[in-house]
Write an enzyme that holds these catalytic residues in place. Structure first.
Site, PDB file in Angstrom:
ATOM      1  CG  HIS A   1      -0.960  -1.135  -6.100  1.00 26.62           C
ATOM      2  ND1 HIS A   1      -0.239  -0.993  -7.255  1.00 26.62           N
ATOM      3  CD2 HIS A   1      -2.266  -1.093  -6.454  1.00 26.62           C
ATOM      4  CE1 HIS A   1      -1.077  -0.872  -8.265  1.00 26.62           C
ATOM      5  NE2 HIS A   1      -2.313  -0.935  -7.810  1.00 26.62           N
ATOM      6  CD  GLU A   2      -5.311  -1.571  -3.941  1.00 25.05           C
ATOM      7  OE1 GLU A   2      -5.980  -0.595  -4.307  1.00 25.05           O
ATOM      8  OE2 GLU A   2      -4.961  -2.466  -4.727  1.00 25.05           O
TER       9      GLU A   2
ATOM     10  CG  HIS B   1      -4.670   3.104  -6.708  1.00 22.14           C
ATOM     11  ND1 HIS B   1      -4.323   3.678  -7.899  1.00 22.14           N
ATOM     12  CD2 HIS B   1      -4.646   1.768  -6.929  1.00 22.14           C
ATOM     13  CE1 HIS B   1      -4.095   2.728  -8.794  1.00 22.14           C
ATOM     14  NE2 HIS B   1      -4.277   1.556  -8.224  1.00 22.14           N
TER      15      HIS B   1
ATOM     16  CD  GLU C   1      -3.671  -0.065 -11.536  1.00 21.41           C
ATOM     17  OE1 GLU C   1      -3.006  -0.713 -10.708  1.00 21.41           O
ATOM     18  OE2 GLU C   1      -4.745   0.479 -11.259  1.00 21.41           O
TER      19      GLU C   1
END
Lengths: 187, 412
Positions: free
Chosen positions: B143-144, B147, B229
């Protein structure tokens, strides 16, 4: 006069398109090459880890010589073929992966071995290397798919034909043991 | 993937343009009130914005990491974390390994920062590092990294700087206006007596704008953040080929109500989950930087068919029962079918490797993480013959300790 300008305009647009499409193709080809290099790094890392693992395990598993030898042999075979094409390598790396899997499965039966710090560290490294191999393979195959799409789809296929771009080869790891069901005998 | 980023960029650019428009409008009215010329106000707004942007661009990540009290680690300090980050770096095709930071906090969270993919950092709290299994950690790190890869960090930095500028300018402007109106010495009223009705209307419109601009800008900011997100969740599922990892990690994080000590409203969108979340937040909540955790988990768990962006899109539509997906149709179809892999712990992986059992792996991990933290603080460890491991604080002066488990004296 006007017709001349129109023709000139079309030619310029055509040239710009060819430049764009060519550069795009080169970009995709470099991405594929780079992705392949990533797999190579991880496969080499696995070759380096295996002798360590075999040394560590040897002292604990006295009765599993065959399993250990199978791993060492598979590793040597795979390393020798490290300049071969994707299909050939995929087969050998698959065999190595299967042999390693058997060794680690055997290790489960030796509590002393599983308590060994060195073994635990190696196990984490190997698990991660396996993951990295499959992630880099995943990325490589995605890149090859995009590159091949560009080569085969209109209009970029025309440019690809002009400069003879060749489609990329997918890296498929075939594991023989995974395809056939496990044999269980009650004797 | 690239198409998906591009189509999202279009939508994000529109939203950024809206915020920029608000910023200019605030500057315009500011100029009208205080300098008799709109240009002066616009210049002030742009100068303030440019200075803040420069600071955010060159110092943003170190300020953020410093505020979070994050410490940089090397591969030897936390081998598993380092390995997982490297795995996700490879899966996403990121060119350079991001720096890894640990935040010494029992709260469960993680964030990514860095102005471009080649100088990025990921940070994770010790609490989270201890709680998560390998698969879950992979989901969170995925997830990071998403980003970073989707350039959300840069996008959020740009928008938050504009938001900040609007807030500052309109705060000062509205205070001055109110003060001026109360004392009756405002420039506007004294310089041109007979402005008439048009003048009064502009004044009122301007005042209303000054009050509404920060709120509007904030809502837009939240909208961008929430969209990002979902996209990062989708990308994480694609990288790991295992949506369940992130889903169960989110569940663990959602179960904890500890708030991160070092977070504040400005840095909130950088985290995996909203550090200020409260119980029972609704999906339609406009004032949240993150979508509700329960919904994110439900979407990830509904990805039955595969791990591709298209599968996430279908799950998103199903859960939110809306027609519009989060990812554009062309983008979702760009990469072909993508299967979900098996859990890495119980089943042999793709290359036939069988790692240890789930329980056996999770237990040493929890200790490892806290040991790393202690080692960073110059604690020493010593192993007793009975198998107990003792941790020695840095100021300890004696040359031996008593093992309370077996009664032996251990020499240091």
């Amino acid at each position: 006069m006007l017709a001349l300008w129109i023709v000139l305009g079309i030619v310029v647009i055509l040239i710009l398109f060819i430049i764009g499409a060519y550069n795009g193709l080169v970009g995709f080809r470099n991405q594929v090459k780079n992705a392949w290099a990533q797999i190579d790094v991880q496969l080499k890392r696995r070759y380096d880890l295996i002798p360590n693992l075999v040394e560590t395990v040897k002292g604990y598993v006295k009765h599993e010589r065959e399993t250990l030898e199978a791993v060492t042999n598979a590793r040597n075979l795979a390393q020798k073929a490290s300049s071969a094409g994707a299909a050939e390598r995929g087969k050998l790396e698959g065999a190595l992966g299967a042999a390693l899997g058997r060794l680690l499965a055997v290790a489960e039966a030796y509590p002393d071995l599983k308590a060994n710090q060195n073994f635990l560290a190696l196990q984490e490294e190997l698990t991660s290397t396996e993951n990295k191999i499959s992630f880099s393979r995943q990325y490589y195959n995605d890149s090859v798919l995009k590159f091949n799409n560009k080569i085969q789809m209109f209009p970029s296929n025309v440019i690809a034909g002009m400069f003879s771009f060749k489609i990329g080869e997918f890296f498929e790891v075939t594991v023989a043991a995974e395809k056939e069901p496990p044999k269980v005998s009650f004797t | 993937m690239w198409e998906q980023i591009r189509s999202n960029q279009v939508r994000s650019v529109i939203l950024i343009a809206l915020i920029a428009g608000l910023l200019l409008a605030v500057g315009y009215f500011l100029g009208l009130y205080f300098f008799d010329s709109a240009v002066g106000g616009l210049v002030i707004a742009l100068v303030v914005w440019a200075i803040m942007s420069l600071i955010a661009f060159y110092q943003g990540d170190s300020i953020l990491l410093g505020m979070a009290k994050a410490r940089k680690i090397k591969s030897d300090d936390a081998p598993r974390l380092y390995n997982v980050v490297e795995e996700m770096k490879i899966a996403s095709g990121l060119e350079k390994m991001p720096d890894i930071y640990i935040i010494d906090d029992p709260a469960l969270n993680a964030f990514a920062t860095g102005r471009d993919p080649s100088r990025a950092s990921v940070a994770i709290t010790t609490g989270l590092l201890q709680k998560l299994s390998r698969d879950e950690l992979q989901g969170v790190i995925g997830h990071e990294i998403a980003h970073i890869k989707n350039r959300d960090v840069l996008l959020m930095a740009i928008t938050s700087v504009m938001l900040g500028t609007i807030v500052i300018l309109s705060w000062y402007a509205s205070r001055f206006l109110l003060f001026g109106a109360m004392t009756g010495s405002g420039r506007r009223t004294s310089s041109r007596g007979g402005g008439g009705g048009a003048q009064a209307i502009i004044l009122i419109v301007g005042l209303v704008l000054m009050i509404l601009a920060p709120i509007l800008a904030q809502l837009i900011y939240y909208a961008i953040s929430r969209k990002r997100e979902y996209l990062a969740d989708a990308s994480s599922a694609l990288y790991t080929r295992y949506p369940e990892g992130l889903a169960s990690a989110l569940e663990k994080i959602g179960g904890s109500t500890r708030q991160l000590k070092s977070a504040n409203q400005a840095t909130a969108p950088m985290y995996t989950v909203n550090p200020f979340r409260k119980e029972g937040m609704k999906a339609a909540d406009l004032t949240s930087t993150h979508p509700p955790i329960s919904e994110r988990v439900r979407i990830l768990r509904s990805m039955a068919g595969g791990a591709s962006l298209a599968d996430y899109n279908d799950a998103y539509r199903k859960v939110r029962s809306g027609k519009q997906g989060i990812i554009s149709k062309n983008a979702a179809a760009a990469v072909g079918a993508v299967g979900i892999r098996q859990a890495s712990l119980s089943v042999p992986g793709e290359l036939g490797l069988a790692p240890g059992k789930a329980a056996g792996k999770a237990a040493p991990g929890t200790h490892d993480a806290s040991d790393i933290m202690l080692r960073l603080d110059k604690w020493r460890t010593v192993d007793c013959e009975c198998g107990a491991r003792w941790k020695i604080p840095p100021g300890f002066r004696d040359n031996n300790i008593l093992c309370t488990r077996c009664g032996r004296r251990i020499r240091l």
